[in-house]
Enzyme design. Structure first.
Site, short mmCIF file in Angstrom:
data_model
loop_
_atom_site.label_atom_id
_atom_site.label_comp_id
_atom_site.label_asym_id
_atom_site.label_seq_id
_atom_site.Cartn_x
_atom_site.Cartn_y
_atom_site.Cartn_z
N SER A 152 0.84 -1.19 0.00
CA SER A 152 0.00 0.00 0.00
C SER A 152 0.88 1.25 0.00
O SER A 152 1.69 1.42 -0.90
CB SER A 152 -0.99 -0.04 1.16
OG SER A 152 -1.97 0.96 1.03
N ASP B 285 -9.63 -2.85 -6.59
CA ASP B 285 -8.89 -1.76 -5.93
C ASP B 285 -8.95 -0.55 -6.85
O ASP B 285 -8.51 -0.61 -8.00
CB ASP B 285 -7.44 -2.18 -5.69
CG ASP B 285 -6.64 -1.15 -4.93
OD1 ASP B 285 -7.17 -0.05 -4.62
OD2 ASP B 285 -5.46 -1.42 -4.65
N HIS C 28 -8.04 -4.09 -2.16
CA HIS C 28 -6.79 -3.52 -1.64
C HIS C 28 -6.41 -4.23 -0.34
O HIS C 28 -7.25 -4.43 0.52
CB HIS C 28 -7.01 -2.02 -1.40
CG HIS C 28 -5.76 -1.26 -1.13
ND1 HIS C 28 -4.93 -0.83 -2.14
CD2 HIS C 28 -5.20 -0.86 0.03
CE1 HIS C 28 -3.91 -0.18 -1.60
NE2 HIS C 28 -4.05 -0.18 -0.28
#
Length: 197
Positions: free
Chosen positions: A26, A129, A159
Site C-alpha cells: 500500500s 482496488d 486492496h
C-alpha cells in the site's frame, strides 16, 4: 558504536555486493519505489549495497487526472478515494499538497532518475482496488524502457487482500504469497550477490 552495528558495517564492507529487494505494501509501495529511485540516484555511493528488485503490492498511487478504476471504484469500500485524498492531505506539507506530488504519482514527468535505470519491479494489483490502473500504468512505463516489470492481478480481490489478517487464508492471498516468493527468488539467486534476511 554498538557491537551489532559495527559488525554489520564490517560485514557490508567485506561483501562483494549486497543485494537488496525492496517490498512495500500500500503506502509502503510508494516508499519502496521512492527508496529505489534514491538508490539509483546515489549510484555507487551505496556500494556494496545494490537494490536488485522491488515489489510494489497494491501501491497507494494517485493523480489529479482520474483513471478508469478511480472513477468506477471510487466509492467501492473502506479504502475509498475521499479517504485516500485525506491521507495525502495529512501526509504532505500543506504548501506541497498535490495529487501529482512525486510521492503520490509515479507518472509525473521528471520525477527522478530515468525509468530505464530502475530495478526490476513486480507490481501486485487487485481487481476491485480503485488504485489499480495507475499501478498498472506505471508498470507499463517501466516495460517500455525494458525494465522487467510484470503485473500480477488477482481476481475478486480488494486492496490489501494478501496482507490483512482476516484475508490471509483466502486463495488469492495464498497464491499471491507464492507468486511473489517465486519472482523474488530469481533476483536473490543472482550470482555475485550476498543477501541478508
Amino acid at each position: 558504536m554498538p557491537k551489532k552495528v559495527s559488525g554489520l558495517i564490517n560485514h557490508i564492507k567485506s561483501a562483494r555486493k549486497l543485494g537488496c529487494v525492496l517490498l512495500g505494501v500500500s503506502c509502503g509501495g510508494n516508499m519502496a519505489d521512492y527508496v529505489a529511485r534514491k538508490a539509483v540516484e546515489l549510484g555507487s555511493i551505496l556500494d556494496p549495497v545494490k537494490v536488485v528488485a522491488q515489489v510494489l503490492m497494491y501501491p497507494f498511487f494517485i493523480g489529479s487526472v482520474p483513471t478508469h478504476s478511480e472513477i468506477k471504484l471510487a466509492n467501492s469500500y473502506f479504502y475509498d478515494k475521499a479517504m485516500c485524498i485525506l491521507a495525502w492531505k495529512l501526509f504532505l506539507p500543506e504548501e506541497e499538497f498535490s495529487l501529482d506530488h512525486p510521492a503520490a504519482n509515479p507518472l509525473v514527468p521528471d520525477r527522478g532518475p530515468p525509468l530505464k535505470l530502475m530495478p526490476p519491479t513486480l507490481t501486485v494489483v487487485a481487481e476491485h482496488d480503485w488504485m489499480r490502473d495507475r499501478a498498472i500504468a506505471y508498470s507499463e512505463e517501466l516495460r517500455k524502457v525494458n525494465v522487467d516489470a510484470p503485473v500480477y492481478e488477482y481476481k475478486d480481490a480488494v486492496h490489501e487482500f494478501a496482507t490483512l489478517d482476516m484475508l490471509l487464508k483466502t486463495p488469492q492471498a495464498q497464491a499471491c504469497a507464492e507468486d511473489v516468493s517465486i519472482w523474488v527468488k530469481k533476483y536473490i539467486s543472482l550470482r555475485g550477490h550476498e543477501f541478508s534476511y
